[in-house]
Design a protein around this motif. Structure first.
Motif, PDB file in Angstrom:
ATOM      1  N   ILE A   1       2.106  23.061  88.727  1.00  0.00           N
ATOM      2  CA  ILE A   1       1.890  21.821  87.970  1.00  0.00           C
ATOM      3  C   ILE A   1       1.161  22.164  86.673  1.00  0.00           C
ATOM      4  O   ILE A   1       0.074  21.687  86.394  1.00  0.00           O
ATOM      5  N   CYS A   2       1.812  22.991  85.893  1.00  0.00           N
ATOM      6  CA  CYS A   2       1.264  23.462  84.622  1.00  0.00           C
ATOM      7  C   CYS A   2       1.536  22.440  83.520  1.00  0.00           C
ATOM      8  O   CYS A   2       2.540  21.733  83.550  1.00  0.00           O
ATOM      9  N   GLY A   3       0.633  22.386  82.553  1.00  0.00           N
ATOM     10  CA  GLY A   3       0.845  21.582  81.358  1.00  0.00           C
ATOM     11  C   GLY A   3       0.951  20.091  81.588  1.00  0.00           C
ATOM     12  O   GLY A   3       1.722  19.415  80.911  1.00  0.00           O
ATOM     13  N   ASN A   4       0.186  19.553  82.518  1.00  0.00           N
ATOM     14  CA  ASN A   4       0.241  18.123  82.823  1.00  0.00           C
ATOM     15  C   ASN A   4      -0.961  17.342  82.305  1.00  0.00           C
ATOM     16  O   ASN A   4      -1.148  16.195  82.669  1.00  0.00           O
ATOM     17  N   LYS A   5      -1.794  17.980  81.507  1.00  0.00           N
ATOM     18  CA  LYS A   5      -2.999  17.364  80.958  1.00  0.00           C
ATOM     19  C   LYS A   5      -3.979  16.918  82.047  1.00  0.00           C
ATOM     20  O   LYS A   5      -4.706  15.954  81.893  1.00  0.00           O
ATOM     21  N   PHE A   6      -3.974  17.632  83.185  1.00  0.00           N
ATOM     22  CA  PHE A   6      -4.953  17.363  84.228  1.00  0.00           C
ATOM     23  C   PHE A   6      -6.336  17.718  83.694  1.00  0.00           C
ATOM     24  O   PHE A   6      -6.502  18.703  82.986  1.00  0.00           O
ATOM     25  N   ASN A   7      -7.343  16.937  84.072  1.00  0.00           N
ATOM     26  CA  ASN A   7      -8.712  17.187  83.623  1.00  0.00           C
ATOM     27  C   ASN A   7      -9.604  17.498  84.823  1.00  0.00           C
ATOM     28  O   ASN A   7      -9.113  17.691  85.941  1.00  0.00           O
ATOM     29  N   ASP A   8     -10.912  17.535  84.603  1.00  0.00           N
ATOM     30  CA  ASP A   8     -11.850  17.848  85.682  1.00  0.00           C
ATOM     31  C   ASP A   8     -11.768  16.852  86.834  1.00  0.00           C
ATOM     32  O   ASP A   8     -11.854  17.246  88.004  1.00  0.00           O
ATOM     33  N   ASP A   9     -11.616  15.576  86.534  1.00  0.00           N
ATOM     34  CA  ASP A   9     -11.501  14.570  87.597  1.00  0.00           C
ATOM     35  C   ASP A   9     -10.265  14.819  88.450  1.00  0.00           C
ATOM     36  O   ASP A   9     -10.312  14.725  89.682  1.00  0.00           O
ATOM     37  N   ASP A  10      -9.149  15.133  87.810  1.00  0.00           N
ATOM     38  CA  ASP A  10      -7.919  15.439  88.543  1.00  0.00           C
ATOM     39  C   ASP A  10      -8.101  16.679  89.410  1.00  0.00           C
ATOM     40  O   ASP A  10      -7.651  16.718  90.564  1.00  0.00           O
ATOM     41  N   ALA A  11      -8.759  17.689  88.860  1.00  0.00           N
ATOM     42  CA  ALA A  11      -8.998  18.925  89.613  1.00  0.00           C
ATOM     43  C   ALA A  11      -9.855  18.658  90.849  1.00  0.00           C
ATOM     44  O   ALA A  11      -9.624  19.250  91.901  1.00  0.00           O
TER      45      ALA A  11
ATOM     46  N   ASN B   1      -3.591  23.177  81.524  1.00  0.00           N
ATOM     47  CA  ASN B   1      -4.083  21.820  81.694  1.00  0.00           C
ATOM     48  C   ASN B   1      -5.414  21.707  80.959  1.00  0.00           C
ATOM     49  O   ASN B   1      -5.792  22.622  80.223  1.00  0.00           O
ATOM     50  N   GLU B   2      -6.111  20.632  81.128  1.00  0.00           N
ATOM     51  CA  GLU B   2      -7.390  20.415  80.434  1.00  0.00           C
ATOM     52  C   GLU B   2      -8.552  20.454  81.422  1.00  0.00           C
ATOM     53  O   GLU B   2      -9.459  19.639  81.380  1.00  0.00           O
ATOM     54  N   ILE B   3      -8.502  21.433  82.309  1.00  0.00           N
ATOM     55  CA  ILE B   3      -9.500  21.582  83.364  1.00  0.00           C
ATOM     56  C   ILE B   3     -10.629  22.465  82.845  1.00  0.00           C
ATOM     57  O   ILE B   3     -10.392  23.593  82.410  1.00  0.00           O
TER      58      ILE B   3
ATOM     59  N   ASN C   1     -10.569  26.650 102.643  1.00  0.00           N
ATOM     60  CA  ASN C   1      -9.150  27.014 102.646  1.00  0.00           C
ATOM     61  C   ASN C   1      -9.008  28.407 102.038  1.00  0.00           C
ATOM     62  O   ASN C   1      -8.940  28.567 100.838  1.00  0.00           O
ATOM     63  N   HIS C   2      -8.938  29.423 102.870  1.00  0.00           N
ATOM     64  CA  HIS C   2      -8.860  30.800 102.391  1.00  0.00           C
ATOM     65  C   HIS C   2      -7.430  31.242 102.112  1.00  0.00           C
ATOM     66  O   HIS C   2      -7.205  32.383 101.749  1.00  0.00           O
ATOM     67  N   THR C   3      -6.466  30.365 102.296  1.00  0.00           N
ATOM     68  CA  THR C   3      -5.069  30.771 102.183  1.00  0.00           C
ATOM     69  C   THR C   3      -4.491  30.587 100.787  1.00  0.00           C
ATOM     70  O   THR C   3      -3.420  31.074 100.503  1.00  0.00           O
ATOM     71  N   CYS C   4      -5.159  29.888  99.909  1.00  0.00           N
ATOM     72  CA  CYS C   4      -4.570  29.482  98.630  1.00  0.00           C
ATOM     73  C   CYS C   4      -5.118  30.281  97.446  1.00  0.00           C
ATOM     74  O   CYS C   4      -6.321  30.404  97.276  1.00  0.00           O
ATOM     75  N   ASP C   5      -4.206  30.807  96.642  1.00  0.00           N
ATOM     76  CA  ASP C   5      -4.557  31.412  95.363  1.00  0.00           C
ATOM     77  C   ASP C   5      -4.364  30.354  94.281  1.00  0.00           C
ATOM     78  O   ASP C   5      -3.314  29.716  94.213  1.00  0.00           O
ATOM     79  N   ILE C   6      -5.359  30.185  93.434  1.00  0.00           N
ATOM     80  CA  ILE C   6      -5.301  29.177  92.380  1.00  0.00           C
ATOM     81  C   ILE C   6      -5.313  29.872  91.027  1.00  0.00           C
ATOM     82  O   ILE C   6      -6.139  30.749  90.780  1.00  0.00           O
ATOM     83  N   PHE C   7      -4.399  29.452  90.167  1.00  0.00           N
ATOM     84  CA  PHE C   7      -4.322  29.991  88.814  1.00  0.00           C
ATOM     85  C   PHE C   7      -4.623  28.864  87.837  1.00  0.00           C
ATOM     86  O   PHE C   7      -3.959  27.833  87.830  1.00  0.00           O
ATOM     87  N   VAL C   8      -5.669  29.062  87.021  1.00  0.00           N
ATOM     88  CA  VAL C   8      -6.114  28.040  86.080  1.00  0.00           C
ATOM     89  C   VAL C   8      -6.489  28.729  84.783  1.00  0.00           C
ATOM     90  O   VAL C   8      -7.087  29.797  84.800  1.00  0.00           O
ATOM     91  N   SER C   9      -6.123  28.122  83.667  1.00  0.00           N
ATOM     92  CA  SER C   9      -6.659  28.568  82.388  1.00  0.00           C
ATOM     93  C   SER C   9      -7.659  27.514  81.957  1.00  0.00           C
ATOM     94  O   SER C   9      -7.298  26.366  81.753  1.00  0.00           O
ATOM     95  N   ARG C  10      -8.931  27.905  81.915  1.00  0.00           N
ATOM     96  CA  ARG C  10     -10.000  26.932  81.652  1.00  0.00           C
ATOM     97  C   ARG C  10      -9.881  26.361  80.250  1.00  0.00           C
ATOM     98  O   ARG C  10      -9.632  27.056  79.291  1.00  0.00           O
ATOM     99  N   TYR C  11     -10.091  25.066  80.129  1.00  0.00           N
ATOM    100  CA  TYR C  11      -9.972  24.323  78.882  1.00  0.00           C
ATOM    101  C   TYR C  11     -11.201  24.467  78.051  1.00  0.00           C
ATOM    102  O   TYR C  11     -12.296  24.475  78.507  1.00  0.00           O
TER     103      TYR C  11
END
Length: 82
Positions: free
Chosen positions: A14-24, A45-47, A72-82
């Protein structure tokens, strides 16, 4: 809500959806109970710091032994911090 019900979904991009800290934070709450998702891509996103901290705490909460064990140790998360 869908992520929290632990669907069989394994990868979510879900890249480039303008998600912010609240969404995260909402996504992080859902990740706490999801054990099937193993890749979450939230790049472009804007996280910010608060959202990133919530996401990473969902996959590894080191506040106590109980919280670390229930993370939840099973998930890898990729984020580019805003």
């Amino acid at each position: 809500d869908c992520l929290a019900t632990n669907p069989s979904l394994q990868k979510l991009f879900i890249c480039g959806n303008k998600f912010n800290d609240d969404d995260a934070e909402v996504i992080a709450d859902a990740l706490k109970t999801n054990t099937n998702l193993w890749k979450l891509d939230l790049k472009d996103n804007e996280i910010g710091r608060r959202g990133c901290n919530a996401l990473f705490k969902a996959i590894f909460d080191h506040d106590s032994l109980n919280s670390a064990a229930s993370s939840n140790h099973t998930c890898d998360i990729f984020v580019s911090r805003y």
